[in-house]
Design an enzyme around this catalytic site. Structure first.
Site, PDB file in Angstrom:
ATOM      1  N   LYS A   9       0.835  -1.206   0.000  1.00 21.59           N
ATOM      2  CA  LYS A   9       0.000   0.000   0.000  1.00 21.59           C
ATOM      3  C   LYS A   9       0.876   1.266   0.000  1.00 21.59           C
ATOM      4  O   LYS A   9       2.094   1.191   0.235  1.00 21.59           O
ATOM      5  CB  LYS A   9      -0.904  -0.026   1.237  1.00 21.59           C
ATOM      6  CG  LYS A   9      -1.888  -1.216   1.231  1.00 21.59           C
ATOM      7  CD  LYS A   9      -2.833  -1.142   2.426  1.00 21.59           C
ATOM      8  CE  LYS A   9      -3.805  -2.306   2.401  1.00 21.59           C
ATOM      9  NZ  LYS A   9      -4.831  -2.190   3.473  1.00 21.59           N
ATOM     10  N   TYR A  49     -12.378  -1.469  -3.422  1.00 25.02           N
ATOM     11  CA  TYR A  49     -12.878  -1.776  -2.071  1.00 25.02           C
ATOM     12  C   TYR A  49     -14.408  -1.683  -1.996  1.00 25.02           C
ATOM     13  O   TYR A  49     -14.946  -1.436  -0.905  1.00 25.02           O
ATOM     14  CB  TYR A  49     -12.241  -0.840  -1.052  1.00 25.02           C
ATOM     15  CG  TYR A  49     -10.851  -1.262  -0.611  1.00 25.02           C
ATOM     16  CD1 TYR A  49     -10.625  -2.487   0.019  1.00 25.02           C
ATOM     17  CD2 TYR A  49      -9.753  -0.428  -0.794  1.00 25.02           C
ATOM     18  CE1 TYR A  49      -9.363  -2.872   0.447  1.00 25.02           C
ATOM     19  CE2 TYR A  49      -8.478  -0.803  -0.365  1.00 25.02           C
ATOM     20  CZ  TYR A  49      -8.300  -2.028   0.253  1.00 25.02           C
ATOM     21  OH  TYR A  49      -7.045  -2.399   0.682  1.00 25.02           O
ATOM     22  N   PHE A  57     -15.168   3.393   7.633  1.00 25.18           N
ATOM     23  CA  PHE A  57     -13.812   3.775   7.237  1.00 25.18           C
ATOM     24  C   PHE A  57     -13.626   3.854   5.724  1.00 25.18           C
ATOM     25  O   PHE A  57     -12.515   4.087   5.239  1.00 25.18           O
ATOM     26  CB  PHE A  57     -12.782   2.810   7.854  1.00 25.18           C
ATOM     27  CG  PHE A  57     -12.997   1.347   7.546  1.00 25.18           C
ATOM     28  CD1 PHE A  57     -12.596   0.790   6.340  1.00 25.18           C
ATOM     29  CD2 PHE A  57     -13.580   0.511   8.486  1.00 25.18           C
ATOM     30  CE1 PHE A  57     -12.786  -0.545   6.052  1.00 25.18           C
ATOM     31  CE2 PHE A  57     -13.774  -0.850   8.227  1.00 25.18           C
ATOM     32  CZ  PHE A  57     -13.365  -1.371   6.994  1.00 25.18           C
ATOM     33  N   ARG A  85      -1.679 -14.531   3.606  1.00 25.27           N
ATOM     34  CA  ARG A  85      -2.350 -13.905   4.753  1.00 25.27           C
ATOM     35  C   ARG A  85      -1.609 -14.187   6.050  1.00 25.27           C
ATOM     36  O   ARG A  85      -1.556 -13.338   6.941  1.00 25.27           O
ATOM     37  CB  ARG A  85      -3.818 -14.349   4.823  1.00 25.27           C
ATOM     38  CG  ARG A  85      -4.634 -13.766   3.675  1.00 25.27           C
ATOM     39  CD  ARG A  85      -6.070 -14.182   3.703  1.00 25.27           C
ATOM     40  NE  ARG A  85      -6.827 -13.522   4.747  1.00 25.27           N
ATOM     41  CZ  ARG A  85      -7.319 -12.290   4.655  1.00 25.27           C
ATOM     42  NH1 ARG A  85      -7.132 -11.560   3.562  1.00 25.27           N
ATOM     43  NH2 ARG A  85      -8.019 -11.786   5.642  1.00 25.27           N
ATOM     44  N   THR A  91      -5.357  -7.921  10.210  1.00 20.52           N
ATOM     45  CA  THR A  91      -5.614  -6.562   9.698  1.00 20.52           C
ATOM     46  C   THR A  91      -5.157  -5.505  10.699  1.00 20.52           C
ATOM     47  O   THR A  91      -4.478  -4.547  10.341  1.00 20.52           O
ATOM     48  CB  THR A  91      -7.132  -6.381   9.426  1.00 20.52           C
ATOM     49  OG1 THR A  91      -7.543  -7.389   8.508  1.00 20.52           O
ATOM     50  CG2 THR A  91      -7.433  -5.010   8.863  1.00 20.52           C
ATOM     51  N   ARG A 102       2.658  -7.043   9.054  1.00 22.39           N
ATOM     52  CA  ARG A 102       1.912  -5.951   9.710  1.00 22.39           C
ATOM     53  C   ARG A 102       2.412  -5.714  11.134  1.00 22.39           C
ATOM     54  O   ARG A 102       2.505  -4.570  11.582  1.00 22.39           O
ATOM     55  CB  ARG A 102       0.426  -6.260   9.674  1.00 22.39           C
ATOM     56  CG  ARG A 102      -0.159  -6.029   8.270  1.00 22.39           C
ATOM     57  CD  ARG A 102      -1.523  -6.619   8.144  1.00 22.39           C
ATOM     58  NE  ARG A 102      -2.215  -6.227   6.915  1.00 22.39           N
ATOM     59  CZ  ARG A 102      -3.287  -6.847   6.457  1.00 22.39           C
ATOM     60  NH1 ARG A 102      -3.795  -7.878   7.118  1.00 22.39           N
ATOM     61  NH2 ARG A 102      -3.854  -6.441   5.344  1.00 22.39           N
ATOM     62  N   ASN A 112      -1.866  -0.286   6.977  1.00 21.04           N
ATOM     63  CA  ASN A 112      -1.333  -1.577   7.427  1.00 21.04           C
ATOM     64  C   ASN A 112      -0.435  -2.243   6.377  1.00 21.04           C
ATOM     65  O   ASN A 112      -0.324  -3.459   6.308  1.00 21.04           O
ATOM     66  CB  ASN A 112      -2.473  -2.495   7.891  1.00 21.04           C
ATOM     67  CG  ASN A 112      -3.484  -2.786   6.795  1.00 21.04           C
ATOM     68  OD1 ASN A 112      -3.379  -2.249   5.688  1.00 21.04           O
ATOM     69  ND2 ASN A 112      -4.451  -3.628   7.085  1.00 21.04           N
ATOM     70  N   HIS A 115      -1.974  -5.591   1.472  1.00 20.88           N
ATOM     71  CA  HIS A 115      -3.294  -6.202   1.274  1.00 20.88           C
ATOM     72  C   HIS A 115      -3.087  -7.552   0.628  1.00 20.88           C
ATOM     73  O   HIS A 115      -2.174  -7.722  -0.190  1.00 20.88           O
ATOM     74  CB  HIS A 115      -4.155  -5.322   0.347  1.00 20.88           C
ATOM     75  CG  HIS A 115      -5.393  -6.020  -0.128  1.00 20.88           C
ATOM     76  ND1 HIS A 115      -6.548  -6.057   0.607  1.00 20.88           N
ATOM     77  CD2 HIS A 115      -5.622  -6.779  -1.230  1.00 20.88           C
ATOM     78  CE1 HIS A 115      -7.447  -6.789  -0.042  1.00 20.88           C
ATOM     79  NE2 HIS A 115      -6.917  -7.234  -1.168  1.00 20.88           N
ATOM     80  N   GLU A 126      -9.925  -9.325  -7.857  1.00 20.77           N
ATOM     81  CA  GLU A 126      -8.858  -8.351  -7.567  1.00 20.77           C
ATOM     82  C   GLU A 126      -7.725  -8.417  -8.597  1.00 20.77           C
ATOM     83  O   GLU A 126      -7.167  -7.392  -8.991  1.00 20.77           O
ATOM     84  CB  GLU A 126      -8.329  -8.585  -6.146  1.00 20.77           C
ATOM     85  CG  GLU A 126      -9.368  -8.233  -5.091  1.00 20.77           C
ATOM     86  CD  GLU A 126      -8.894  -8.472  -3.661  1.00 20.77           C
ATOM     87  OE1 GLU A 126      -7.761  -8.967  -3.463  1.00 20.77           O
ATOM     88  OE2 GLU A 126      -9.665  -8.150  -2.742  1.00 20.77           O
TER      89      GLU A 126
HETATM   90  P1  CMP Z   1      -7.245  -4.692   3.751  1.00 18.87           P
HETATM   91  O1  CMP Z   1      -6.773  -6.058   4.064  1.00 18.87           O
HETATM   92  O2  CMP Z   1      -6.721  -4.025   2.544  1.00 18.87           O
HETATM   93  O3  CMP Z   1      -8.848  -4.708   3.676  1.00 18.87           O
HETATM   94  C1  CMP Z   1      -9.647  -3.594   3.960  1.00 18.87           C
HETATM   95  C2  CMP Z   1      -8.863  -2.477   4.565  1.00 18.87           C
HETATM   96  O4  CMP Z   1      -9.635  -1.558   5.301  1.00 18.87           O
HETATM   97  C3  CMP Z   1      -7.885  -3.037   5.609  1.00 18.87           C
HETATM   98  O5  CMP Z   1      -6.877  -3.763   5.014  1.00 18.87           O
HETATM   99  C4  CMP Z   1      -7.493  -1.770   6.316  1.00 18.87           C
HETATM  100  O6  CMP Z   1      -6.551  -1.010   5.548  1.00 18.87           O
HETATM  101  C5  CMP Z   1      -8.823  -1.049   6.339  1.00 18.87           C
HETATM  102  N1  CMP Z   1      -9.542  -1.285   7.586  1.00 18.87           N
HETATM  103  C6  CMP Z   1     -10.088  -2.411   8.049  1.00 18.87           C
HETATM  104  N2  CMP Z   1     -10.699  -2.244   9.221  1.00 18.87           N
HETATM  105  C7  CMP Z   1     -10.547  -0.942   9.522  1.00 18.87           C
HETATM  106  C8  CMP Z   1     -10.956  -0.133  10.603  1.00 18.87           C
HETATM  107  N3  CMP Z   1     -11.664  -0.626  11.613  1.00 18.87           N
HETATM  108  N4  CMP Z   1     -10.621   1.157  10.571  1.00 18.87           N
HETATM  109  C9  CMP Z   1      -9.932   1.659   9.530  1.00 18.87           C
HETATM  110  N5  CMP Z   1      -9.520   0.941   8.458  1.00 18.87           N
HETATM  111  C10 CMP Z   1      -9.808  -0.350   8.462  1.00 18.87           C
END
Ligand code: CMP
Length: 139
Positions: A9, A49, A57, A85, A91, A102, A112, A115, A126
């Site tokens: 990212k 997304y 969010f 993963r 996450t 992470r 984070n 992805h 994707e």
């Molecule tokens: P990703 O695995 O890319 O999938 C969805 C993304 O949303 C996640 O990683 C984070 O970057 C973001 N995300 C998920 N949960 C939250 C949260 N509670 N607050 C803010 N961002 C979030």
């Protein structure tokens, strides 16, 4: 053999962690069969997304994902989705296991670093979102 989409990212690219992510996934025997740097528009991030459209969010996440360049990769290997993963960790970096990407590098639940697709159907969507068939080196 399974395929998964990986993204380093904008926070990971800005902080110079692309090589570290690539090193870790290659060391785990995941193979990169496509790779490029992109800079998503807000609309492209919203499309990617779209499943999170209703989440509180969503606006912030899509601002972040369109804030700078990201590196997208297609990975292949046995059980690639689950294995990548495992390398990424949870996450929320505060809940991520020791030694995961992470846990080691994320600074925020949103920023984070990486992805990875969560299922074969999402991986297919994707991968197709960023790569056409000629860009994926399947031979
Ligand atoms: P990703 O695995 O890319 O999938 C969805 C993304 O949303 C996640 O990683 C984070 O970057 C973001 N995300 C998920 N949960 C939250 C949260 N509670 N607050 C803010 N961002 C979030």
């Amino acid at each position: 053999m399974e395929r998964t989409l990986s993204i380093v990212k904008p926070d990971g690219v800005a902080r110079g962690i692309v090589g570290e992510v690539v090193k870790r996934l290659e060391a785990d025997n995941l193979k990169i069969i496509a790779m490029k740097m992109i800079h998503m528009t807000k609309a492209q991030a919203e499309g990617f997304y779209a499943v999170h459209r209703e989440r509180p969010f969503f606006g912030s996440l899509t601002d972040f994902m369109s804030s700078g360049p990201a590196v997208v990769m297609v990975l292949t290997g046995e059980n690639a989705i689950h294995r990548y993963r495992e390398l990424m960790g949870a996450t929320n970096f505060k809940e991520a296991a020791e030694g995961t990407i992470r846990r080691d590098f994320a600074t925020d639940i949103e920023k984070n670093v990486v992805h990875g697709s969560d299922a074969p159907e999402t991986a297919a969507f994707e991968i197709g979102y960023f790569f056409n068939a000629f860009e994926v080196n399947a031979r």
